[in-house]
Design a protein around this motif. Sequence first.
Motif, mmCIF file in Angstrom:
data_model
loop_
_atom_site.group_PDB
_atom_site.id
_atom_site.type_symbol
_atom_site.label_atom_id
_atom_site.label_comp_id
_atom_site.label_asym_id
_atom_site.label_seq_id
_atom_site.Cartn_x
_atom_site.Cartn_y
_atom_site.Cartn_z
ATOM 1 N N GLU A 93 0.865 -1.182 0.000
ATOM 2 C CA GLU A 93 0.000 0.000 0.000
ATOM 3 C C GLU A 93 0.897 1.225 0.000
ATOM 4 O O GLU A 93 1.833 1.323 0.789
ATOM 5 N N GLY A 94 0.608 2.153 -0.907
ATOM 6 C CA GLY A 94 1.425 3.352 -1.052
ATOM 7 C C GLY A 94 1.642 4.089 0.258
ATOM 8 O O GLY A 94 0.688 4.437 0.942
ATOM 9 N N GLY A 95 2.909 4.306 0.628
ATOM 10 C CA GLY A 95 3.264 5.062 1.815
ATOM 11 C C GLY A 95 3.044 4.320 3.119
ATOM 12 O O GLY A 95 3.263 4.868 4.194
ATOM 13 N N LYS A 96 2.617 3.063 3.053
ATOM 14 C CA LYS A 96 2.299 2.337 4.286
ATOM 15 C C LYS A 96 2.947 0.961 4.355
ATOM 16 O O LYS A 96 2.396 0.047 4.960
ATOM 17 N N ALA A 97 4.100 0.800 3.740
ATOM 18 C CA ALA A 97 4.806 -0.478 3.830
ATOM 19 C C ALA A 97 5.232 -0.686 5.279
ATOM 20 O O ALA A 97 5.500 0.276 5.997
ATOM 21 N N SER A 98 5.273 -1.938 5.704
ATOM 22 C CA SER A 98 5.688 -2.236 7.070
ATOM 23 C C SER A 98 6.615 -3.449 7.049
ATOM 24 O O SER A 98 6.649 -4.192 6.072
ATOM 25 N N PRO A 99 7.358 -3.656 8.155
ATOM 26 C CA PRO A 99 8.285 -4.786 8.182
ATOM 27 C C PRO A 99 7.582 -6.150 8.233
ATOM 28 O O PRO A 99 8.214 -7.178 8.082
ATOM 29 N N GLY A 100 6.278 -6.152 8.434
ATOM 30 C CA GLY A 100 5.526 -7.408 8.463
ATOM 31 C C GLY A 100 5.340 -7.956 7.059
ATOM 32 O O GLY A 100 5.855 -7.404 6.088
ATOM 33 N N PRO A 101 4.590 -9.057 6.933
ATOM 34 C CA PRO A 101 4.335 -9.629 5.612
ATOM 35 C C PRO A 101 3.626 -8.610 4.714
ATOM 36 O O PRO A 101 2.874 -7.807 5.236
ATOM 37 N N ILE A 110 12.333 -9.846 2.307
ATOM 38 C CA ILE A 110 13.667 -9.226 2.264
ATOM 39 C C ILE A 110 14.564 -9.619 3.433
ATOM 40 O O ILE A 110 15.773 -9.452 3.354
ATOM 41 N N GLY A 111 13.996 -10.170 4.496
ATOM 42 C CA GLY A 111 14.802 -10.617 5.642
ATOM 43 C C GLY A 111 15.943 -11.533 5.250
ATOM 44 O O GLY A 111 17.106 -11.307 5.619
ATOM 45 N N PRO A 112 15.675 -12.591 4.468
ATOM 46 C CA PRO A 112 16.739 -13.532 4.098
ATOM 47 C C PRO A 112 17.847 -12.913 3.242
ATOM 48 O O PRO A 112 18.914 -13.492 3.105
ATOM 49 N N LEU A 113 17.586 -11.739 2.661
ATOM 50 C CA LEU A 113 18.603 -11.102 1.812
ATOM 51 C C LEU A 113 19.661 -10.377 2.645
ATOM 52 O O LEU A 113 20.666 -9.919 2.114
ATOM 53 N N GLY A 114 19.422 -10.258 3.956
ATOM 54 C CA GLY A 114 20.397 -9.614 4.835
ATOM 55 C C GLY A 114 20.351 -8.098 4.815
ATOM 56 O O GLY A 114 21.228 -7.441 5.348
ATOM 57 N N LEU A 115 19.318 -7.531 4.201
ATOM 58 C CA LEU A 115 19.199 -6.070 4.160
ATOM 59 C C LEU A 115 18.603 -5.564 5.466
ATOM 60 O O LEU A 115 17.906 -6.288 6.172
ATOM 61 N N ASN A 116 18.845 -4.290 5.769
ATOM 62 C CA ASN A 116 18.237 -3.637 6.918
ATOM 63 C C ASN A 116 16.766 -3.390 6.555
ATOM 64 O O ASN A 116 16.445 -2.519 5.747
ATOM 65 N N VAL A 117 15.868 -4.181 7.153
ATOM 66 C CA VAL A 117 14.445 -4.134 6.791
ATOM 67 C C VAL A 117 13.862 -2.741 7.022
ATOM 68 O O VAL A 117 13.133 -2.218 6.179
ATOM 69 N N LYS A 118 14.200 -2.104 8.131
ATOM 70 C CA LYS A 118 13.668 -0.762 8.428
ATOM 71 C C LYS A 118 14.094 0.233 7.352
ATOM 72 O O LYS A 118 13.297 1.055 6.895
ATOM 73 N N GLN A 119 15.342 0.138 6.944
ATOM 74 C CA GLN A 119 15.865 1.047 5.914
ATOM 75 C C GLN A 119 15.111 0.836 4.592
ATOM 76 O O GLN A 119 14.717 1.804 3.920
ATOM 77 N N VAL A 120 14.870 -0.418 4.225
ATOM 78 C CA VAL A 120 14.145 -0.726 2.981
ATOM 79 C C VAL A 120 12.709 -0.197 3.070
ATOM 80 O O VAL A 120 12.209 0.445 2.147
ATOM 81 N N VAL A 121 12.040 -0.456 4.213
ATOM 82 C CA VAL A 121 10.653 -0.008 4.409
ATOM 83 C C VAL A 121 10.573 1.520 4.317
ATOM 84 O O VAL A 121 9.684 2.067 3.653
#
Length: 163
Positions: free
Chosen positions: A10-18, A24-35
């Motif tokens: 959803e535009g502007g409302k991505a969250s670290p949840g599903p 993206i967790g398994p890719l080793g990226l900083n999830v908060k930074q990506v979100v």
Amino acid sequence: MAQVVEVLVEGGKASPGPPLGPAIGPLGLNVKQVVDEINKATKDFEGMQVPVKIIVTDPKKKTFEIEVGVPPVSQLIKKEIGAPKGSSEPGHSPVGNLTMEQVIRIAKAKVDQMLAADLKAAAKEVIGTALSMGVTVEGKDPREVQKEIDEGVYDEIFANAEE
């Protein structure tokens, strides 16, 4: 080879949840930074589902790029008419009306992702989606407007739109 994850958020409302976190967790990226990046890039599409690609450019340095797509035509139509969803009975109970200018605006936003050869063909695709959603165009049945496009009724509007 770069790793790519494609999600619909959803535009502007991505969250670290599903669906984002687990993807993206398994890719080793900083999830908060990506979100945060995704939310910044999609804020103009608030309330709409937006396709987003996360491209891992360097797995060792954990660097990534975000590519934001254009929401589906149905989402753009709902935004234009201000309706939460399409009609449950398309053809019988319309939920809204699009002007030809709105159709052209949507067609211009999506034309690069359509099979349409030109703006007129893209507009006819948008009108086809409006038909299946129970949305009228210029107050008429969308099929009638598609015929009028073929007959040249809206040529002047298209000529102005392509300038």
